[in-house]
Motif scaffolding. Structure first.
Motif, PDB file in Angstrom:
ATOM      1  N   UNK A 194       0.139  -3.601  -4.678  1.00 31.23           N
ATOM      2  CA  UNK A 194      -0.753  -3.839  -3.543  1.00 31.23           C
ATOM      3  C   UNK A 194      -0.987  -2.564  -2.738  1.00 31.23           C
ATOM      4  N   UNK A 195       0.064  -1.803  -2.481  1.00 32.16           N
ATOM      5  CA  UNK A 195      -0.103  -0.561  -1.727  1.00 32.16           C
ATOM      6  C   UNK A 195      -0.981   0.429  -2.482  1.00 32.16           C
ATOM      7  N   UNK A 196      -0.906   0.408  -3.803  1.00 35.81           N
ATOM      8  CA  UNK A 196      -1.768   1.285  -4.609  1.00 35.81           C
ATOM      9  C   UNK A 196      -3.239   0.921  -4.417  1.00 35.81           C
ATOM     10  N   UNK A 197      -3.519  -0.382  -4.356  1.00 41.01           N
ATOM     11  CA  UNK A 197      -4.899  -0.819  -4.134  1.00 41.01           C
ATOM     12  C   UNK A 197      -5.371  -0.436  -2.723  1.00 41.01           C
ATOM     13  N   UNK A 198      -4.481  -0.551  -1.764  1.00 40.28           N
ATOM     14  CA  UNK A 198      -4.829  -0.132  -0.401  1.00 40.28           C
ATOM     15  C   UNK A 198      -5.083   1.373  -0.351  1.00 40.28           C
ATOM     16  N   UNK A 242       1.537  -1.566   6.784  1.00 45.92           N
ATOM     17  CA  UNK A 242       2.713  -1.870   7.609  1.00 45.92           C
ATOM     18  C   UNK A 242       3.287  -3.247   7.269  1.00 45.92           C
ATOM     19  N   UNK A 243       2.411  -4.167   6.867  1.00 41.00           N
ATOM     20  CA  UNK A 243       2.881  -5.491   6.452  1.00 41.00           C
ATOM     21  C   UNK A 243       3.756  -5.384   5.211  1.00 41.00           C
ATOM     22  N   UNK A 244       3.339  -4.543   4.274  1.00 44.33           N
ATOM     23  CA  UNK A 244       4.152  -4.329   3.072  1.00 44.33           C
ATOM     24  C   UNK A 244       5.523  -3.777   3.459  1.00 44.33           C
ATOM     25  N   UNK A 245       5.531  -2.800   4.366  1.00 41.57           N
ATOM     26  CA  UNK A 245       6.803  -2.217   4.825  1.00 41.57           C
ATOM     27  C   UNK A 245       7.695  -3.269   5.490  1.00 41.57           C
ATOM     28  N   UNK A 246       7.081  -4.123   6.304  1.00 36.72           N
ATOM     29  CA  UNK A 246       7.844  -5.187   6.974  1.00 36.72           C
ATOM     30  C   UNK A 246       8.366  -6.205   5.967  1.00 36.72           C
ATOM     31  N   UNK A 288       5.995 -11.636  10.357  1.00 37.58           N
ATOM     32  CA  UNK A 288       4.972 -12.629  10.712  1.00 37.58           C
ATOM     33  C   UNK A 288       4.046 -12.100  11.812  1.00 37.58           C
ATOM     34  N   UNK A 289       4.611 -11.351  12.754  1.00 34.20           N
ATOM     35  CA  UNK A 289       3.779 -10.741  13.806  1.00 34.20           C
ATOM     36  C   UNK A 289       2.837  -9.696  13.212  1.00 34.20           C
ATOM     37  N   UNK A 290       3.346  -8.908  12.247  1.00 42.00           N
ATOM     38  CA  UNK A 290       2.520  -7.893  11.618  1.00 42.00           C
ATOM     39  C   UNK A 290       1.382  -8.529  10.827  1.00 42.00           C
ATOM     40  N   UNK A 291       1.646  -9.675  10.229  1.00 39.77           N
ATOM     41  CA  UNK A 291       0.607 -10.385   9.466  1.00 39.77           C
ATOM     42  C   UNK A 291      -0.605 -10.718  10.346  1.00 39.77           C
ATOM     43  N   UNK A 292      -0.335 -11.054  11.601  1.00 40.35           N
ATOM     44  CA  UNK A 292      -1.430 -11.412  12.514  1.00 40.35           C
ATOM     45  C   UNK A 292      -2.394 -10.245  12.718  1.00 40.35           C
TER      46      UNK A 292
END
Length: 295
Positions: A194-198, A242-246, A288-292
């Protein structure tokens, strides 16, 4: 008689306290199961987002290179090209579903309920063997680790027909190797694929911005408008990274919690275990907060 009655009452009180204590001791199991379900739910938007990243990357490329850009045609073609990724995502979604099944079963057993089982998870092993890590060609899950996942799947299927509690929970927690394999695979898929696609999306935006700079003199209004949109998209991509990192941090705490709760199952009121579960909950809340912000 009074003395005998008092003794009986005291014994009953002790028995009741023991029963309450035994039930209360399973609270950490329920906490772990609940946080695991939240983590599992947080993974799903990343799968949807990865497909969107693939489509958007292609559309931006066509926007830059095509003499006549048709957004509908570009989107249709992008979805065709991104089809294989969708197939991988479906399998990874099932793998995440197995993690959710594990958590659901733990929660049901802790609440003295008969757990349910999703039969569609039975063919997961064969599908998982086909998924590769982005850019390496390596299997996402080694063949020798697929056996642990199969053993967990078979156990979850069997336990759905049996009425056991603490013994079943203990046996379920013994599948730690499978849970580590599942969660590590989810973490690697998020981090490497996913990070590669980002990252590809960000590169396309840089190319597009350069093209807009070259045409700014002739089409200033359109150029400025598109730059504003690109800025918003860049911020969203950064939030998704950042969501991936979290998510990775949460997986680390899940694995630690799973190991602790298995090791201290007979001492579920252990302070180190409770502190670990608290840290797990903290990381899941941050995720969950980062997802928002990201989706």
């Amino acid at each position: 008689m009074n003395t005998c009655s008092q003794v009986v009452q005291r014994l009953m009180l002790v028995l009741i306290c023991c029963i309450i204590s035994a039930c209360g001791n399973l609270a950490p199991v329920r906490t772990f199961a609940d946080e695991t379900k939240k983590l599992s739910a947080a993974f799903d938007p990343m799968l949807t987002g990865s497909s969107a990243s693939c489509v958007e990357k292609y559309k931006r490329k066509k926007l830059i290179t095509a003499d006549k850009f048709d957004p509908e045609v570009a989107e249709k073609k992008a979805k065709e090209l991104c089809g294989p990724m969708d197939d991988d995502n479906k399998t990874i979604a099932d793998l995440n579903g197995l993690l959710e099944q594990y958590a659901d079963t733990l929660a049901a057993l802790a609440d003295e309920k008969l757990p349910s089982y999703k039969t569609e998870l039975n063919g997961l092993k064969d599908s998982l063997g086909k998924i590769k890590k982005s850019g390496t060609g390596e299997a996402l899950i080694n063949a020798d680790k697929l056996g642990a996942i199969t053993a967990l799947t078979e156990f979850l299927s069997r336990i759905a027909t049996q009425h056991m509690q603490k013994a079943a929970i203990r046996d379920l927690l013994s599948h730690e190797a499978a849970i580590n394999t599942i969660t590590t695979a989810l973490k690697d898929y998020a981090n490497l694929n996913y990070k590669a696609w980002l990252r590809d999306e960000k590169n396309e935006i840089l190319v597009l911005r350069k093209a807009l700079d070259e045409r700014a003199a002739k089409e200033m209004l359109a150029s400025n408008y598109l730059k504003t949109i690109l800025l918003s998209e860049e911020r969203q991509i950064a939030a998704r990274e950042k969501t991936v990192d979290a998510f990775i941090k949460s997986v680390t705490e899940l694995q630690k919690s799973n190991a602790e709760i298995r090791k201290k199952f007979d001492r579920l009121d252990d302070k180190e275990l409770l502190d670990q579960l608290k840290q797990f909950g903290k990381e899941v809340a941050a995720l969950r907060n980062q997802l928002k912000d990201a989706f």
